[in-house]
Design an enzyme around this catalytic site. Structure first.
Site, PDB file in Angstrom:
ATOM      1  N   PHE A 251     -25.115 -37.985 -25.754  1.00 29.95           N
ATOM      2  CA  PHE A 251     -24.036 -37.529 -26.628  1.00 29.95           C
ATOM      3  C   PHE A 251     -22.703 -37.632 -25.888  1.00 29.95           C
ATOM      4  O   PHE A 251     -22.605 -37.236 -24.720  1.00 29.95           O
ATOM      5  CB  PHE A 251     -24.263 -36.077 -27.039  1.00 29.95           C
ATOM      6  CG  PHE A 251     -25.192 -35.897 -28.214  1.00 29.95           C
ATOM      7  CD1 PHE A 251     -25.958 -36.949 -28.697  1.00 29.95           C
ATOM      8  CD2 PHE A 251     -25.295 -34.665 -28.854  1.00 29.95           C
ATOM      9  CE1 PHE A 251     -26.820 -36.784 -29.776  1.00 29.95           C
ATOM     10  CE2 PHE A 251     -26.149 -34.478 -29.937  1.00 29.95           C
ATOM     11  CZ  PHE A 251     -26.911 -35.544 -30.398  1.00 29.95           C
ATOM     12  N   LYS A 252     -21.691 -38.153 -26.558  1.00 27.46           N
ATOM     13  CA  LYS A 252     -20.333 -38.147 -26.014  1.00 27.46           C
ATOM     14  C   LYS A 252     -19.610 -36.972 -26.670  1.00 27.46           C
ATOM     15  O   LYS A 252     -19.124 -37.062 -27.779  1.00 27.46           O
ATOM     16  CB  LYS A 252     -19.594 -39.452 -26.300  1.00 27.46           C
ATOM     17  CG  LYS A 252     -18.262 -39.550 -25.568  1.00 27.46           C
ATOM     18  CD  LYS A 252     -17.567 -40.862 -25.843  1.00 27.46           C
ATOM     19  CE  LYS A 252     -16.350 -41.013 -24.937  1.00 27.46           C
ATOM     20  NZ  LYS A 252     -15.436 -39.865 -24.961  1.00 27.46           N
ATOM     21  N   TYR A 253     -19.573 -35.865 -25.935  1.00 29.76           N
ATOM     22  CA  TYR A 253     -19.058 -34.616 -26.484  1.00 29.76           C
ATOM     23  C   TYR A 253     -17.538 -34.646 -26.620  1.00 29.76           C
ATOM     24  O   TYR A 253     -16.832 -35.322 -25.867  1.00 29.76           O
ATOM     25  CB  TYR A 253     -19.475 -33.447 -25.592  1.00 29.76           C
ATOM     26  CG  TYR A 253     -20.963 -33.216 -25.566  1.00 29.76           C
ATOM     27  CD1 TYR A 253     -21.591 -32.434 -26.525  1.00 29.76           C
ATOM     28  CD2 TYR A 253     -21.756 -33.793 -24.569  1.00 29.76           C
ATOM     29  CE1 TYR A 253     -22.961 -32.219 -26.489  1.00 29.76           C
ATOM     30  CE2 TYR A 253     -23.125 -33.591 -24.526  1.00 29.76           C
ATOM     31  CZ  TYR A 253     -23.724 -32.804 -25.496  1.00 29.76           C
ATOM     32  OH  TYR A 253     -25.082 -32.605 -25.472  1.00 29.76           O
TER      33      TYR A 253
END
Length: 842
Positions: free
Chosen positions: A442-444
């Protein structure tokens, strides 16, 4: 002559000159060196900063500036001030800006008379720096004493400001640093800081804190010109350095001041940064006045620009590092009789006939083979340990030999982060990586954080938190510190450096919140009991563990150590304690359909997209510019300060056809028309060109802005403040764009466009696609401000070229060609540029 020598005994009322000067304002008295008062109260509260490796923790004062910077508490200073009287009278004529600027009117300019015997300062005349380093002889430059004259650095800055040639800039920097290494080694560290327009490493929070009003008042006081004259000067020149140079160009003082030296200028800047208390502005002004009075000629111009923190020369970090490495090779700082590197001696013997063609190219390759390893080594050392306070002494002590071992990765010194390369689709990712194993994370939508922790000799855990720009934000996250300290005890960890993302969450449900909510936190000195927004630390990499560097290990190994050493922690409803977890991930072995499903999960979870990371080192086939393919090894090691294809980022915006996202810099604007007449519209945007160290204009944007944003932008970029000017004060490549006003490049906006087109107006990526045209973005639309990015992290021309080539490859009907909307402004008047083109959305 006897009367001149005894000027103090002559009554002003008996002086004919004094009578003619009645009613004329005196020159501001200039204060002598401030005497340090050992009895001043000292702050007792202390913390420890630490450098892991060969050095031990060092105790420093708990202040917002480094320990070696003297803090001047202005409120505690004695009332008695040492005053040096410059002159008792001035000419009755006021200084007019036109007189100062025009050499044909010098007779009208004010002449400050001397009332003692004239004593001329011995001005140094330096030989040019912009010569080939092999032909340059640093020992032949003139000099004084053991401290490098500031005039030496000024001579280099003048040369830098008069060229855009990368080779010339590199030669000038290399040769001036060689001179300092050879003649004034103790002045090398302050010289590098002054050239890089900084005072200390990025992670040390120290700022000059000089407002434009302090600098303006100082110029007025030392020159005697009026406020109206100052305003005219600024209108005419547009640059504070030019204003100061013009204002002081005809000033003559009673006593010639000792020439400025590089260490003195640097130490004065540190004193300015150390001024605290209610009288700080007055004390800063005194120091500025002393500097400007002692400066002469071009020193005034570049000293003022340094005070304004805008040198306007093309010396960026990578260029300075390259020049420093070359300087050490050409002039080893070891005191040896021969300053030339043994491998370079054969280049000094003139050949029987000048080399041409292939022979000349071979000579360049041989020289590059000698210099390139040193340049690469220094850049790698700086990326792992970005602190000139340690690097410069190590270079002066033993040159490049063993530098990596002498200045290693250290806990407490932030590492320049590894960066990912943007991609457009999963298909492109599989085309690049093929069947190589990778992980998707995930690219938060949070703030990247580098967490350093170390146990002191008394076993007390010490924690530091740094941003992606190396700024110390430890004071912003007391809840993270409260989380990390017990974790070190629980998991029996002596030290670590972790790469993570700080994300705002709902403390009850754990749901992710946006970066905007996280940004509502105070930036420093946050009390843990005042924390209103809970955060979670999502760890994704480990660079250092228990006194061992992990940078050389594969990502698979680093991730395994991270997950086996630490455990997830969720303190429930306790908002005063941060949460800890690992990034949500999915392995490529699960298949492409699972990765696609995982991307949808990331979007539904309010994430920006995915990060795809290669697990093991492997050669992959890169997409070539020519028909021949080539294999390039993609490292899965941690590569500081490198944007690598081993890390690929796939944002949800990248997957929406031609609506790709770019991070651009606002650098100018035009006056709006109609309803937008009171605002700036359109806004000129630029890419960041790493080669030149400045923005390059790419397109105009007038879509996506709300009225509220327009209003706030007009207030922020007002021609009366320091972020906006009617003249191009800041170095940018504007190409054919000629905005009505120019913005100081300092923020980044996320922009999406319809497609990329070749442009006769833009010079962005010119030479990479076409020798005569650059690239531009059609129908750009503002998305949001990128407060997490600095201008050096904005999109660059190479990235724009990559997007354009992907677009060209996928298009079947000639998309990307100029549709005729772009007008060549070279054939238009300035007024036409602002009106006829405004609605073209270039």
């Amino acid at each position: 002559m006897s009367k001149r020598k005894n000027v103090s005994s002559v009554s002003p009322t008996k002086s004919k000159r004094a009578k003619t000067d009645t009613g004329q304002a005196k020159l501001h008295q200039f204060f002598g060196p401030t005497t340090t008062n050992s009895k001043l109260p000292q702050k007792s509260s202390q913390t420890q900063t630490f450098i892991q490796g060969s050095s031990k923790p060092v105790s420093v004062a708990n202040q917002s500036i480094p320990a070696d910077v003297t803090v001047i508490d202005v409120d505690a200073l004695d009332e008695v001030e040492v005053i040096v009287e410059e002159i008792s009278a001035m000419s009755t004529s006021r200084v007019e800006p036109t007189d100062l600027i025009s050499t044909s009117k010098t007779s009208k300019a004010v002449k400050m008379s001397r009332t003692i015997e004239d004593v001329e300062v011995d001005h140094l005349v330096f030989s040019p720096f912009d010569v080939e380093p092999l032909l340059y002889e640093p020992e032949k430059q003139p000099g004084r004493a053991d401290k490098a004259p500031y005039a030496l650095l000024t001579h280099a800055l003048v040369g830098l400001s008069h060229t855009k040639s990368r080779i010339a800039i590199q030669n000038i920097l290399t040769n001036v640093l060689r001179t300092i290494i050879s003649r004034y080694p103790a002045s090398l560290l302050p010289a590098v800081y002054l050239l890089s327009n900084s005072l200390k490493p990025q992670f040390i929070p120290i700022e000059l804190g000089l407002g434009s009003s302090v600098i303006s008042r100082s110029i007025q006081q030392i020159s005697g010109i009026t406020s109206a004259a100052m305003k005219k000067l600024h209108t005419t020149t547009g640059d504070p350095g030019d204003v100061a140079f013009a204002a002081k160009s005809n000033l003559r003082t009673l006593i010639p001041h000792p020439p400025l030296t590089i260490p003195y200028v640097y130490e004065s800047l540190l004193k300015i940064a150390g001024c605290k208390g209610s009288g700080a502005a007055k004390e800063k002004q005194k120091i500025v006045e002393k500097l400007l009075l002692a400066a002469s000629g071009e020193e005034v111009r570049y000293l003022t620009r340094t005070l304004c923190q805008n040198l306007r020369v093309g010396a960026v970090r990578t260029t300075i590092l390259t020049a420093l490495a070359r300087a050490v090779i050409f002039t080893p700082p070891l005191g040896k009789p021969s300053p030339i590197h043994p491998s370079l001696l054969d280049f000094l013997t003139p050949p029987a006939s000048p080399s041409k063609g292939k022979a000349k190219d071979m000579e360049k390759e041989r020289l590059s083979a000698i210099l390139q390893p040193a340049e690469s080594l220094l850049k790698q050392v700086y990326a792992k340990h970005p602190n000139f306070d340690q690097i410069i002494p190590a270079l002066l002590e033993n040159g490049m030999e063993g530098l990596a071992e002498r200045v290693p990765l250290a806990v407490g010194i932030p590492v320049l982060p590894m960066l990912g390369s943007p991609t457009r689709s999963l298909e492109e990712i599989y085309r690049r990586l093929g069947d190589l194993p990778f992980t998707a994370e995930f690219k938060y939508d949070g703030q990247r954080a580098q967490i350093h922790a170390y146990k002191s000799e008394n076993k007390e855990p010490l924690v530091k938190i740094f941003s992606r720009h190396l700024e110390d934000m430890t004071g912003k996250y007391p809840d993270v510190i409260a989380l990390v300290k017990p974790m070190m005890e629980e998991f029996n960890i002596s030290s670590f450096i972790m790469d993570a993302e700080v994300v705002a969450i709902d403390s009850v449900t754990g749901a992710l919140k946006s970066f905007q909510e996280l940004s509502n936190r105070a930036r420093k000195d946050v009390n843990i009991h005042d924390v209103k927004i809970s955060v979670c630390i999502f760890a994704f990499d480990l660079m250092y563990l228990n006194d061992q560097s992990l940078l050389g290990r594969t990502f698979r190994d680093r991730r395994e150590l991270l997950r086996s050493t630490f455990k997830s922690k969720h303190p429930g409803n306790d908002s005063f304690m941060a949460h800890f977890d690992f990034v949500n991930s999915c392995e490529s072995e699960e298949g492409q359909s699972r990765i696609e499903e995982f991307m949808n999960e990331a979007v539904e979870s309010k994430c920006e997209g995915l990060m795809l990371k290669l697990l093991d080192k492997a050669p992959v086939e890169e997409e070539p510019a020519t028909k021949k393919s080539k294999l390039k090894s993609l490292p899965s090691t941690y590569e500081p300060d490198i944007r690598t294809s081993a890390w690929l980022k796939l944002k949800k915006d990248y997957m929406e056809g031609l609506g790709d996202s770019l991070d651009l810099i606002p650098i100018g604007a035009w006056h709006g028309n109609g309803r937008k007449a009171q605002w700036w519209s359109p806004v000129l945007l630029g890419l960041w060109n790493h080669d030149t160290g400045r923005p390059v204009a790419v397109c105009k944007c007038m879509s996506g802005f709300t009225d509220v944003f327009y209003k706030s932008m007009r207030e922020k970029y007002d021609p009366g403040n320091e972020d906006c000017s009617q003249k191009p004060l800041w170095q940018c490549d504007f190409g054919g764009f000629k905005p009505n006003v120019y913005f100081r490049p300092h923020e980044v906006w996320e922009i999406r466009g319809a497609d990329i087109t070749e442009s006769p107006v833009s010079v962005a990526a010119q030479g990479l696609v076409s020798s005569t045209r650059g690239l531009s973005l059609r129908f750009p639309r503002f998305i949001k401000k990128r407060e997490d990015k600095g201008i050096e992290n904005a999109s660059n021309p190479a990235f724009l070229v990559g997007m354009w080539r992907n677009q060209q490859r996928e298009a079947k009907d000639g998309l990307g060609e100029d549709d005729g909307e772009l007008v060549d402004v070279d054939v238009l008047s300035d007024s036409n540029v602002g009106s006829e083109e405004e609605d073209s959305d270039i």
